[in-house]
Design a protein around this motif. Structure first.
Motif, PDB file in Angstrom:
ATOM      1  N   HIS A  65      67.874 -10.142  -5.264  1.00  0.00           N
ATOM      2  CA  HIS A  65      68.436 -10.095  -6.505  1.00  0.00           C
ATOM      3  C   HIS A  65      69.578  -8.824  -6.045  1.00  0.00           C
ATOM      4  CE1 HIS A  65      69.017  -8.995 -10.821  1.00  0.00           C
ATOM      5  NE2 HIS A  65      69.310  -7.881 -10.282  1.00  0.00           N
ATOM      6  N   HIS A 105      73.802  -9.084  -6.033  1.00  0.00           N
ATOM      7  CA  HIS A 105      74.975  -8.015  -6.876  1.00  0.00           C
ATOM      8  C   HIS A 105      76.045  -8.116  -5.891  1.00  0.00           C
ATOM      9  CE1 HIS A 105      73.367  -7.058 -10.626  1.00  0.00           C
ATOM     10  NE2 HIS A 105      72.346  -7.234 -10.598  1.00  0.00           N
ATOM     11  N   TYR A 130      74.974   0.294  -6.355  1.00  0.00           N
ATOM     12  CA  TYR A 130      74.484  -0.763  -7.284  1.00  0.00           C
ATOM     13  C   TYR A 130      73.523   0.012  -7.951  1.00  0.00           C
ATOM     14  CZ  TYR A 130      70.791  -4.335  -8.356  1.00  0.00           C
ATOM     15  OH  TYR A 130      69.972  -5.066  -9.221  1.00  0.00           O
ATOM     16  N   SER A 176      71.488  -0.463 -11.877  1.00  0.00           N
ATOM     17  CA  SER A 176      71.126  -1.232 -13.036  1.00  0.00           C
ATOM     18  C   SER A 176      69.966  -0.589 -13.876  1.00  0.00           C
ATOM     19  CB  SER A 176      70.825  -2.455 -12.457  1.00  0.00           C
ATOM     20  OG  SER A 176      69.770  -2.462 -11.600  1.00  0.00           O
ATOM     21  N   ASP A 191      73.096  -8.672 -14.603  1.00  0.00           N
ATOM     22  CA  ASP A 191      72.377  -9.694 -14.156  1.00  0.00           C
ATOM     23  C   ASP A 191      73.022 -11.132 -14.548  1.00  0.00           C
ATOM     24  OD1 ASP A 191      70.806  -7.612 -12.811  1.00  0.00           O
ATOM     25  OD2 ASP A 191      69.165  -7.965 -14.258  1.00  0.00           O
TER      26      ASP A 191
END
Ligand code: AMP
Ligand code: MG
Length: 335
Positions: A116, A120, A137, A139, A293
């Protein structure tokens, strides 16, 4: 235009609160459909999120197949099924993996297990001019500074406890704001009038958000919510920008790419932009839909892996809740 030569991949994302499926070719996203789990109260409950995904998988897949049909594609045009194998919430990952296996078996096409975090990065490289960036990154569950070196995306710095999004959401919940808290914190921070001292926690190249979130909650006893939101953002983002800048200095790379849901924050973008300008390097921010996402990023990394024949068997398609980006050889790299 749907290309009729290159691979066409169906990808499914469902590591946490977004269930999203898409079909892409090498040029663009052909179709995408998303169902978002919104907890009625509190934060994301893993079992309830996975139940949400199970309830919506049928409609989401049916929708993209029917939209694809309207664009002249049939299921026989799909070359592989990609799914987010991890990291993420175990029950959600298992639900998505089950659907991916079923599709792969029924369409008789290979299965591709996607990391995952790397998805990204790759969707950002696809949808911006970024070639070989230092990646921030950020999230809900993940906060990492990564860059490519010797066949891997190396993690140069990461959170020692919770992701920045979860830290924001946790603080916001305590302050009586509804999930997701990040956008509400950003909004409130705009009306702040003063800075409230809060912890600034960078250790080596890593950062930590848990204590900062707790300290912000405590500060609410004596300070205005707007001021605490502002100060929480200032500290958390300065920590991230500091580590990103040091990764740039260390690697000598000349571009930064932002990804993940927290990347939507204007103040974070502004701070990174200032840092990049001061160093004379480029800063890339993908379109909003490719930051949080989304199924397209899973399908697109699936496409890159498809070209390298990186398939997995049903037996190997188990959920990997702690799947690290640096565990995956990057066989598809073209700088
Ligand atoms: P993701 O896991 O990538 O889908 O991102 C979800 C996280 O992004 C949640 O924790 C949200 O609170 C956070 N988020 C979304 N928009 C913003 C924003 N504008 N500022 C800060 N955090 C945000
Ligand atoms: Mg994510």
């Amino acid at each position: 235009m749907v290309s009729n030569s290159g691979p066409i991949i169906l990808g499914i994302e469902g590591t946490a609160w977004n269930l999203s499926a898409a079909i892409v070719d090498e040029n663009d996203v052909i179709v995408e459909s998303t169902a978002t789990y919104k907890p009625p109260v509190g934060g994301i409950h893993p079992r309830e999120a996975s139940q949400h995904h199970a309830d919506h998988l049928g409609p989401v897949i049916t929708k993209i197949l029917s939209d694809a049909h309207d664009r002249g594609l049939t299921t026989s045009d799909i070359d592989a099924i990609a799914f987010s194998q991890g990291p993420g919430l175990g029950p959600c990952l298992r639900t998505v993996a089950t659907a991916a296996r079923a599709l792969s078996l029924s369409l008789n096409v290979p299965l591709i297990g996607v990391n995952h975090c790397i998805a990204h990065i790759e969707v950002g490289r696809w949808k911006t001019d970024a070639m070989d960036p230092v990646v921030l990154y950020v999230s809900g569950a993940n906060s990492q500074v990564l860059a490519y070196r010797k066949e891997r995306y190396r993690v140069f710095g990461e959170t020692l406890d919770i992701g920045i999004g979860n830290a924001f959401d946790k603080f916001a919940r305590g302050a009586g704001l509804q999930h997701p808290g990040g956008p509400k914190i950003e909004e409130l921070a705009r009306s702040a009038t003063s800075y409230v001292p809060l912890p600034y926690i960078v250790k080596g190249m890593d950062f930590s958000f848990s204590g900062l979130s707790t300290a912000a909650s405590v500060a609410l006893q004596t300070s205005l919510l707007e001021d605490v939101c502002f100060s929480l953002q200032e500290n958390a983002f300065a920590m991230l920008v500091e580590v990103t800048e040091r990764a740039v200095a260390h690697t000598g790379k000349d571009e930064v790419l932002l990804g993940g849901g927290v990347g939507a924050n204007q103040r974070l973008q502004e701070m990174l932009d200032i840092m990049c300008n001061e160093r004379g390097i480029r800063f890339h921010v993908p379109e909003r839909r490719f930051m949080g996402d989304n199924g397209s990023m899973i399908a697109y990394l699936g496409l890159l892996m498809y070209r390298q024949n990186t398939f997995i068997s049903i037996k190997e398609s188990y959920a990997m809740p702690n799947y690290r980006p640096d565990d995956t050889p990057v066989t598809w790299w073209q700088g």
